[in-house]
Scaffold this active site. Structure first.
Site: not given
Length: 589
Positions: A132, A263, A521
């Site tokens: 954002h 991976v 976050h």
């Protein structure tokens, strides 16, 4: 428009974007896909072309003799990642891993599904391609904890300032010509601008009147206050790590970028040296090797997942999955995230028809605040991201239902309140939460998503603190501006909070449990001090580092993208020094 109609529009737009993506309209911008072969050898293998991996690959390939393979599960960023105004359409899409939290039966119970969507970018640039936009570095106090975890003063705020400046190209003469200009760079890859629409000034004055500082620059390391923020937007384009760090170097012959390649496992020899990786692409599996190191930059969910699949993690958990132990480490534990509490204030009446916003600008007029109950302590207890919507129920529905994922009933109430009114929507975060989550394997099949427990509010102190910080924040209604126009805090009709007196501590605690979301976050799942040493090397093995948000010993009092970037810049220097190829990094505009 109601919630169902709003969600239908979003899905229709996303469907149209999928069609456009199939046309490959942005493919010309990006490096040619490297076709890797079984048993190929490179100097370094970097797993993940996200925020951190893009930076590490850029810096390592400054030496033309060093060959780096950058492996990305996603692909080219579609054009909607570039356009700031398209941000509501990026999550829950093909460029998102589309992970969700495990239902803990306690938090997020008034979401539509009883769990949280956990956006995480699956595309060049990773989550920097879908976040954002806010450029906030955090407080010096946050990085003191990094020093303590690493037992290394080079991780201090003062010693990281050169790395912040190295990435940055700030375009704002007022800041650059001010005393705080010394904290900013002008020659870096990432263009940073400020969101300066004047509509936010009346709010800044209101917060100043009730005792808060108003500042121009929140990124000096020691500042509390409210401000018009810096953002990752330059020349009208999102400044993701892909745009900033990969695009300018796409012609480097020693950078080998392979996309849509997963991976599955890190390969170790019998001396616990990371030799390379096992990857999957188009249904085929093969091995690739690294002469020097493997660097994992797959993000706060996928980095611990990959380590655990490779035998590096908590012994009991890995044994329960039938995975051979290489190193017994607390991988996936102590996850941190900023819980978001959504608040709203109803302000003056307006019959103004919403004007079309320039899609190249920050999507909604905004300001941010860093505040504390006791401002004498000098560092923030909480931060707020504030968005201003004038007579725009459609935008409010998009925010509520698409970005935050709150219950349809709440979103309908918010949209109704915004009809003919100006609404201030606030996302309040505890700056340094105490609660911890964890990431576990669902199985030993690399294709299975991890099990993610956010741990939100698992420590009751966080619930008390959220309520206390709301009480402090809404004191802005005592300002003359709010009083003169009849500004008021919105109290949503929340079934779980019926019978509680409004504005009491118990009411706000109930409110937090029902009006919460993630700010995505996520951090600290392979943290320095327990999984990694101070040079980001994985303990107990050799030739393996983790460089991304998972490496952070703790979160910072900010949106974390700037902190991840500074960690990656420093990591690149650590790697280059160790390989005796270190030279002074340069910044490129």
């Amino acid at each position: 428009m109601d919630v169902a109609s709003s969600l239908a529009v979003v899905q229709a737009v996303k469907g149209a974007l999928v069609v456009l993506a199939a046309l490959g309209l942005t493919a010309y911008k990006w490096s040619t896909d490297t076709v890797v072969t079984d048993d190929a050898v490179y100097d370094y293998i970097v797993v993940g072309a996200g925020t951190a991996g893009s930076i590490v690959a850029n810096r390592l390939t400054e030496n033309p003799d060093v060959h780096v393979l950058l492996v990305e599960s996603g692909g080219d960023p579609p054009f909607e990642t570039e356009v700031p105004g398209m941000f509501p359409f990026l999550t829950k899409s093909a460029i998102d891993w589309n992970y969700v939290s495990e239902d803990d039966g306690y938090s997020a119970q008034y979401h539509r599904n009883g769990y949280l969507d956990l956006p995480s970018g699956k595309v060049y640039g990773g989550s920097s391609s879908i976040h954002h936009f806010y450029y906030v570095r955090g407080h010096a106090n946050d990085y003191k904890a990094w020093v303590d975890a690493a037992a290394d003063d080079s991780w201090s705020w003062e010693n990281l300032i050169p790395y912040f400046k190295k990435s940055e190209c700030l375009v704002d003469q007022d800041i650059l010509n001010s005393p705080t200009g010394q904290y900013h760079g002008t020659n870096g890859y990432t263009v940073i601008t400020r969101e300066l629409r004047e509509i936010s000034l009346k709010y800044l004055e209101a917060f100043q009147e009730v005792g808060n500082k108003v500042v121009d620059d929140i990124n000096t390391g020691y500042t509390l206050g409210f401000t018009r923020p810096m953002v990752f937007i330059g020349n009208g384009i999102r400044q993701s790590s892909a745009e900033s760090f990969l695009l300018p170097i796409k012609h480097r012959l020693n950078l080998h970028l392979t996309k849509e390649t997963t991976v599955d496992k890190i390969l170790f020899d019998n001396k616990k040296n990371a030799m390379g990786v096992q990857v999957s692409r188009n249904g085929k599996t093969f091995n690739i090797y690294a002469r020097k190191e493997v660097i994992v930059s797959a993000g706060a969910f996928n980095s611990p997942k990959l380590l655990m699949l490779s035998g590096v993690g908590p012994k009991a958990h890995l044994e329960s999955m039938g995975i051979e132990i290489v190193a017994d480490l607390p991988v996936g534990e102590s996850m941190e995230d900023h819980l978001a509490v959504v608040l709203a204030h109803k302000l003056k009446k307006t019959d103004e028809t919403p004007k079309p916003e320039n899609p190249s600008d920050f999507p909604i007029p905004t300001f941010i605040g860093l505040d504390a109950l006791d401002t004498d302590q000098g560092y923030p207890d909480y931060l707020t991201l504030n968005l201003i919507c004038r007579n725009n129920p459609t935008n409010l529905l998009l925010l509520c239902a698409t970005v935050f994922g709150l219950h349809n009933d709440v979103c309908e109430q918010l949209a109704k309140a915004g009809q003919g009114r100006e609404i201030l929507v606030t996302v309040l975060n505890v700056a340094r939460p105490i609660s911890r989550g964890k990431v576990l394997l669902r199985s030993k099949d690399p294709k299975d998503p991890p099990r993610i427990y956010t741990g939100f509010l698992s420590n009751s102190t966080d619930l008390e603190n959220n309520a206390a910080y709301i009480e402090k924040f809404i004191k802005v209604t005592d300002s003359s501006y709010f009083r003169n126009i009849g500004g008021e805090t919105l109290h949503f009709d929340l079934p779980n909070c019926k019978g509680l007196e409004k504005n009491t501590r118990d009411y706000w605690k109930c409110y937090v449990l029902n009006m919460m979301d993630t700010t995505f976050h996520y951090s600290s799942t392979c943290r320095m001090g327990s999984v990694l040493d101070g040079e980001l090397k994985v303990l107990g093995v050799n030739k393996l580092r983790v460089v991304d948000a998972s490496s952070m010993p703790n979160t910072v009092s900010a949106n974390i993208n700037a902190a991840v970037m500074v960690l990656a810049e420093k990591a690149a220097d650590l790697i280059k020094k160790e390989s005796d190829q270190y030279n002074v990094g340069h910044c490129v505009t």
